[in-house]
Design a protein around this motif. Structure first.
Motif, PDB file in Angstrom:
ATOM      1  N   ILE A  73       0.833  -1.204   0.000  1.00 41.39           N
ATOM      2  CA  ILE A  73       0.000   0.000   0.000  1.00 41.39           C
ATOM      3  C   ILE A  73       0.866   1.252   0.000  1.00 41.39           C
ATOM      4  CG2 ILE A  73      -1.677   1.350   1.328  1.00 41.39           C
ATOM      5  CD1 ILE A  73      -2.802  -1.300   2.361  1.00 41.39           C
ATOM      6  N   GLN A  74       1.916   1.236   0.815  1.00 40.08           N
ATOM      7  CA  GLN A  74       2.720   2.439   1.005  1.00 40.08           C
ATOM      8  C   GLN A  74       3.456   2.862  -0.263  1.00 40.08           C
ATOM      9  OE1 GLN A  74       5.830   1.991   3.888  1.00 40.08           O
ATOM     10  NE2 GLN A  74       6.524   4.117   3.701  1.00 40.08           N
ATOM     11  N   PHE A  75       4.180   1.948  -0.882  1.00 40.43           N
ATOM     12  CA  PHE A  75       5.015   2.330  -2.014  1.00 40.43           C
ATOM     13  C   PHE A  75       4.214   2.757  -3.243  1.00 40.43           C
ATOM     14  CE2 PHE A  75       8.440   0.933   0.513  1.00 40.43           C
ATOM     15  CZ  PHE A  75       9.610   1.387  -0.070  1.00 40.43           C
ATOM     16  N   PRO A  76       3.168   2.013  -3.649  1.00 33.64           N
ATOM     17  CA  PRO A  76       2.363   2.522  -4.770  1.00 33.64           C
ATOM     18  C   PRO A  76       1.724   3.871  -4.471  1.00 33.64           C
ATOM     19  CG  PRO A  76       1.927   0.199  -4.417  1.00 33.64           C
ATOM     20  CD  PRO A  76       2.754   0.661  -3.257  1.00 33.64           C
ATOM     21  N   ALA A  77       1.250   4.057  -3.223  1.00 32.45           N
ATOM     22  CA  ALA A  77       0.664   5.346  -2.860  1.00 32.45           C
ATOM     23  C   ALA A  77       1.711   6.452  -2.939  1.00 32.45           C
ATOM     24  CB  ALA A  77       0.063   5.273  -1.452  1.00 32.45           C
ATOM     25  N   TYR A  78       2.911   6.150  -2.479  1.00 35.56           N
ATOM     26  CA  TYR A  78       4.004   7.127  -2.533  1.00 35.56           C
ATOM     27  C   TYR A  78       4.345   7.493  -3.977  1.00 35.56           C
ATOM     28  CZ  TYR A  78       8.747   9.006  -1.901  1.00 35.56           C
ATOM     29  OH  TYR A  78       9.869   9.788  -1.929  1.00 35.56           O
ATOM     30  N   GLU A  79       4.421   6.487  -4.842  1.00 34.19           N
ATOM     31  CA  GLU A  79       4.730   6.739  -6.250  1.00 34.19           C
ATOM     32  C   GLU A  79       3.644   7.585  -6.912  1.00 34.19           C
ATOM     33  OE1 GLU A  79       7.465   5.997  -7.653  1.00 34.19           O
ATOM     34  OE2 GLU A  79       8.358   4.258  -6.668  1.00 34.19           O
ATOM     35  N   LYS A  80       2.387   7.260  -6.623  1.00 36.71           N
ATOM     36  CA  LYS A  80       1.280   7.993  -7.234  1.00 36.71           C
ATOM     37  C   LYS A  80       1.211   9.429  -6.725  1.00 36.71           C
ATOM     38  CE  LYS A  80      -0.332   4.951 -10.017  1.00 36.71           C
ATOM     39  NZ  LYS A  80      -0.249   5.194 -11.482  1.00 36.71           N
ATOM     40  N   LEU A  81       1.477   9.613  -5.443  1.00 41.78           N
ATOM     41  CA  LEU A  81       1.473  10.976  -4.897  1.00 41.78           C
ATOM     42  C   LEU A  81       2.587  11.811  -5.509  1.00 41.78           C
ATOM     43  CD1 LEU A  81       0.710  10.227  -1.132  1.00 41.78           C
ATOM     44  CD2 LEU A  81      -0.738  11.521  -2.711  1.00 41.78           C
ATOM     45  N   LYS A  82       3.760  11.225  -5.682  1.00 41.65           N
ATOM     46  CA  LYS A  82       4.853  11.954  -6.335  1.00 41.65           C
ATOM     47  C   LYS A  82       4.494  12.295  -7.779  1.00 41.65           C
ATOM     48  CE  LYS A  82       8.335   9.227  -5.834  1.00 41.65           C
ATOM     49  NZ  LYS A  82       9.740   8.776  -5.967  1.00 41.65           N
ATOM     50  N   SER A  83       3.914  11.323  -8.474  1.00 41.14           N
ATOM     51  CA  SER A  83       3.530  11.574  -9.864  1.00 41.14           C
ATOM     52  C   SER A  83       2.485  12.670  -9.965  1.00 41.14           C
ATOM     53  CB  SER A  83       2.999  10.274 -10.483  1.00 41.14           C
ATOM     54  OG  SER A  83       2.569  10.482 -11.802  1.00 41.14           O
ATOM     55  N   TYR A  84       1.524  12.673  -9.043  1.00 45.19           N
ATOM     56  CA  TYR A  84       0.481  13.707  -9.041  1.00 45.19           C
ATOM     57  C   TYR A  84       1.079  15.084  -8.786  1.00 45.19           C
ATOM     58  CZ  TYR A  84      -3.222  16.615  -7.110  1.00 45.19           C
ATOM     59  OH  TYR A  84      -4.077  17.663  -6.830  1.00 45.19           O
ATOM     60  N   MET A  85       1.990  15.175  -7.808  1.00 46.90           N
ATOM     61  CA  MET A  85       2.594  16.463  -7.486  1.00 46.90           C
ATOM     62  C   MET A  85       3.461  16.974  -8.630  1.00 46.90           C
ATOM     63  SD  MET A  85       3.632  16.005  -3.460  1.00 46.90           S
ATOM     64  CE  MET A  85       2.355  15.799  -2.220  1.00 46.90           C
ATOM     65  N   ALA A  86       4.190  16.062  -9.260  1.00 44.85           N
ATOM     66  CA  ALA A  86       5.029  16.472 -10.389  1.00 44.85           C
ATOM     67  C   ALA A  86       4.179  16.976 -11.546  1.00 44.85           C
ATOM     68  CB  ALA A  86       5.902  15.302 -10.827  1.00 44.85           C
ATOM     69  N   LYS A  87       3.075  16.281 -11.817  1.00 43.36           N
ATOM     70  CA  LYS A  87       2.196  16.697 -12.914  1.00 43.36           C
ATOM     71  C   LYS A  87       1.516  18.023 -12.585  1.00 43.36           C
ATOM     72  CE  LYS A  87       0.003  13.406 -14.809  1.00 43.36           C
ATOM     73  NZ  LYS A  87      -0.968  12.302 -15.093  1.00 43.36           N
ATOM     74  N   ARG A  88       1.130  18.193 -11.319  1.00 41.08           N
ATOM     75  CA  ARG A  88       0.456  19.426 -10.909  1.00 41.08           C
ATOM     76  C   ARG A  88       1.375  20.632 -11.041  1.00 41.08           C
ATOM     77  NH1 ARG A  88      -0.630  20.235  -4.672  1.00 41.08           N
ATOM     78  NH2 ARG A  88       1.636  20.467  -4.892  1.00 41.08           N
ATOM     79  N   ASP A  89       2.645  20.463 -10.700  1.00 37.60           N
ATOM     80  CA  ASP A  89       3.607  21.558 -10.751  1.00 37.60           C
ATOM     81  C   ASP A  89       4.361  21.627 -12.074  1.00 37.60           C
ATOM     82  OD1 ASP A  89       2.811  22.109  -8.200  1.00 37.60           O
ATOM     83  OD2 ASP A  89       4.574  21.222  -7.225  1.00 37.60           O
ATOM     84  N   ASN A  90       3.949  20.775 -13.025  1.00 35.57           N
ATOM     85  CA  ASN A  90       4.558  20.773 -14.362  1.00 35.57           C
ATOM     86  C   ASN A  90       6.070  20.569 -14.286  1.00 35.57           C
ATOM     87  OD1 ASN A  90       4.545  20.884 -17.155  1.00 35.57           O
ATOM     88  ND2 ASN A  90       4.768  23.118 -17.232  1.00 35.57           N
ATOM     89  N   THR A  91       6.471  19.542 -13.555  1.00 30.26           N
ATOM     90  CA  THR A  91       7.883  19.209 -13.428  1.00 30.26           C
ATOM     91  C   THR A  91       8.034  17.695 -13.477  1.00 30.26           C
ATOM     92  OG1 THR A  91       9.865  19.522 -12.072  1.00 30.26           O
ATOM     93  CG2 THR A  91       7.791  19.183 -10.903  1.00 30.26           C
ATOM     94  N   THR A  92       9.235  17.213 -13.194  1.00 26.77           N
ATOM     95  CA  THR A  92       9.478  15.776 -13.176  1.00 26.77           C
ATOM     96  C   THR A  92       9.609  15.285 -11.737  1.00 26.77           C
ATOM     97  OG1 THR A  92      11.883  16.073 -13.327  1.00 26.77           O
ATOM     98  CG2 THR A  92      10.648  15.879 -15.398  1.00 26.77           C
TER      99      THR A  92
END
Length: 370
Positions: free
Chosen positions: A190-209
C-alpha cells in the motif's frame, strides 16, 4: 525510485545507488525515532500499564524507561535495527527495481507503472525482505522488551541474543512471527504505490518531473502514504510483535500456539482496541520516520547517481554485425564517388582548352557582326 537502464553496468550502478541510499536513510531515521520505537513495541507486547491514561502514555513511558533503565534503555534494539536495515533495503530495492523492470518490459508503454503493477513489485520485494531479515527483527524485539520481564535472564547484546535463541529455541526461534511478517507485505504493497502515485500527481500538478520534486513535496507524499498504510495494516504488527516476543523466558510455555490463537486471545482479552495498542505512538513515530527516510533516500540517491560514475555502454553484437554489414557498401560508395571525382577532374582539365577557343570564336563573331 526510477528503473535502471538497459545495460548491465547501468543496472548495477542503479541498484547500488538504491541499496546504499535506502540503508543510509533508514539508519538515520532509525536512530532518530528509536525511543518511540521502543515504546511502541512494548505497548504492542504488554499493552497499557495499569492505571495509565492514554493522554500521557508517551511522556510517562519515556520517564519510566529513563528511571529504570537509564538513557541506554531508550535505544534498546538500535544495533540490530540498523544492522537489519542494510540487508533489508539492499534486498528490497534489488527485488523491487528488478520487478519494476520486468513489469515495464511486459507491455507497460508509459514510464509510470500502474497502481496494481506497483503493488505486485512492492509485495514481491517485501516478501523477500521479510524472509531475509526476520531473525534480526526478532532480536530487536527481544532486546526492546526484556527490561519489562524481571524473571528473564536478559541478553547482554546482539551476539548473546542470537546465540541463546539458537541454543534454546533452534532456528525456528529466529523465525518467530514470520507469518504475520509475510502478511505485513500488505503494508509496503500500500505504502510504495501510494508514494509513487502521490509523487507523480505532485510532479504533474507543478509541471515538473519526479526527479526534481522538492524535499517538501517528498515529505508530504511520504507522510501521507505512510499514515495510510500504517492505519490499514497495523493489527498485523501487534500479532507479529507478540509472536516474536514469546519464548524469551526459560522453562515457560509459549503463550500463543500460533497466529490464529494469538488473534483469538487478543480479541477475547482486549477486544478490537487490542489490535491497535500503540497505534497512536506508532503514527507519531512512523510519520517523522517516513519523512526522514524517504526524503533522505531521494536526496542521497540523487547524490550517489552523480558521485558514482556511469560505465560506458558496450555496443551489442547485433549492432556490431549491422555496422559491419554496412562497411563494404559505404566503401563501395566511396570508391564510386572517387571514380566519379576522378572523371570529373579529367573533364575539368580538358574543359579549359575548349573554353579558350570559345571566347576567341566569340570575338571573331562579334568582330564580323560589327
Amino acid at each position: 525510485m526510477s528503473g535502471g537502464g538497459s545495460s548491465t553496468s547501468r543496472s548495477t550502478r542503479d541498484l547500488i545507488c538504491h541499496a546504499g541510499a535506502g540503508a543510509a536513510a533508514g539508519a538515520i531515521a532509525a536512530t532518530f525515532v528509536c525511543p518511540l520505537d521502543v515504546i511502541k513495541t512494548r505497548l504492542q507486547v504488554h499493552g497499557l500499564p495499569s492505571g495509565q491514561r492514554g493522554g500521557s502514555i508517551i511522556v510517562t513511558s519515556l520517564q519510566d524507561i529513563m528511571r529504570s533503565e537509564g538513557f541506554r534503555g531508550l535505544y534498546r534494539g538500535l544495533s540490530p535495527t540498523i544492522l537489519a536495515l542494510l540487508p533489508n533495503w539492499a534486498v528490497y530495492f534489488t527485488v523491487y527495481e528488478h520487478l519494476k523492470g520486468v513489469l515495464h518490459s511486459d507491455g507497460d508503454d508509459g514510464h509510470q507503472l500502474s497502481f496494481g503493477a506497483n503493488m505486485v513489485a512492492a509485495a514481491g520485494a517485501g516478501g523477500s525482505t521479510a524472509i531475509a531479515t526476520n531473525p534480526l527483527w526478532v532480536v530487536k524485539t527481544r532486546l526492546q522488551t526484556q527490561g519489562m520481564r524481571p524473571g528473564v535472564v536478559p541478553y547482554t547484546g546482539m551476539v548473546s541474543a542470537f546465540t541463546r535463541i539458537i541454543q534454546e529455541e533452534g532456528i525456528r526461534g529466529l523465525y518467530s512471527g514470520i507469518l504475520p511478517s509475510l502478511v505485513g507485505i500488505s503494508h509496503v504493497a500500500i505504502q510504495f504505490p501510494a508514494y509513487e502515485k502521490l509523487k507523480s500527481y505532485m510532479a504533474k500538478r507543478d509541471n515538473t518531473t519526479i526527479e526534481k520534486l522538492t524535499p517538501g513535496h517528498l515529505a508530504i507524499a511520504s507522510s501521507l502514504s505512510k499514515v495510510m498504510a500504517s492505519v490499514t495494516t497495523y493489527p498485523h504488527e501487534v500479532v507479529r510483535s507478540r509472536m516474536q516476543e514469546q519464548g524469551q523466558a526459560r522453562n515457560v510455555a509459549p503463550q500463543y500456539s500460533g497466529v490464529l490463537d494469538c488473534i483469538k486471545k487478543v480479541f477475547q482479552k482486549e477486544g478490537l482496541p487490542g489490535f491497535y495498542r500503540g497505534c497512536a505512538t506508532n503514527l507519531l513515530r512512523t510519520t517523522p520516520s517516513a519523512v526522514i527516510t524517504f526524503t533522505s533516500y531521494e536526496m542521497i540517491h540523487r547524490f550517489l547517481l552523480q558521485f558514482i560514475p556511469q560505465g560506458e555502454e558496450k555496443p551489442s553484437p547485433h549492432l556490431n554485425s549491422n555496422s559491419n554489414s554496412h562497411v563494404k557498401p559505404q566503401k563501395a560508395n566511396r570508391d564510386n564517388s572517387k571514380e566519379e571525382s576522378d572523371s570529373s577532374l579529367q573533364q575539368s582539365q580538358s574543359q579549359p582548352s575548349k573554353q579558350t577557343r570559345i571566347p576567341l570564336g566569340n570575338k571573331e563573331q562579334l568582330a564580323s557582326r560589327h
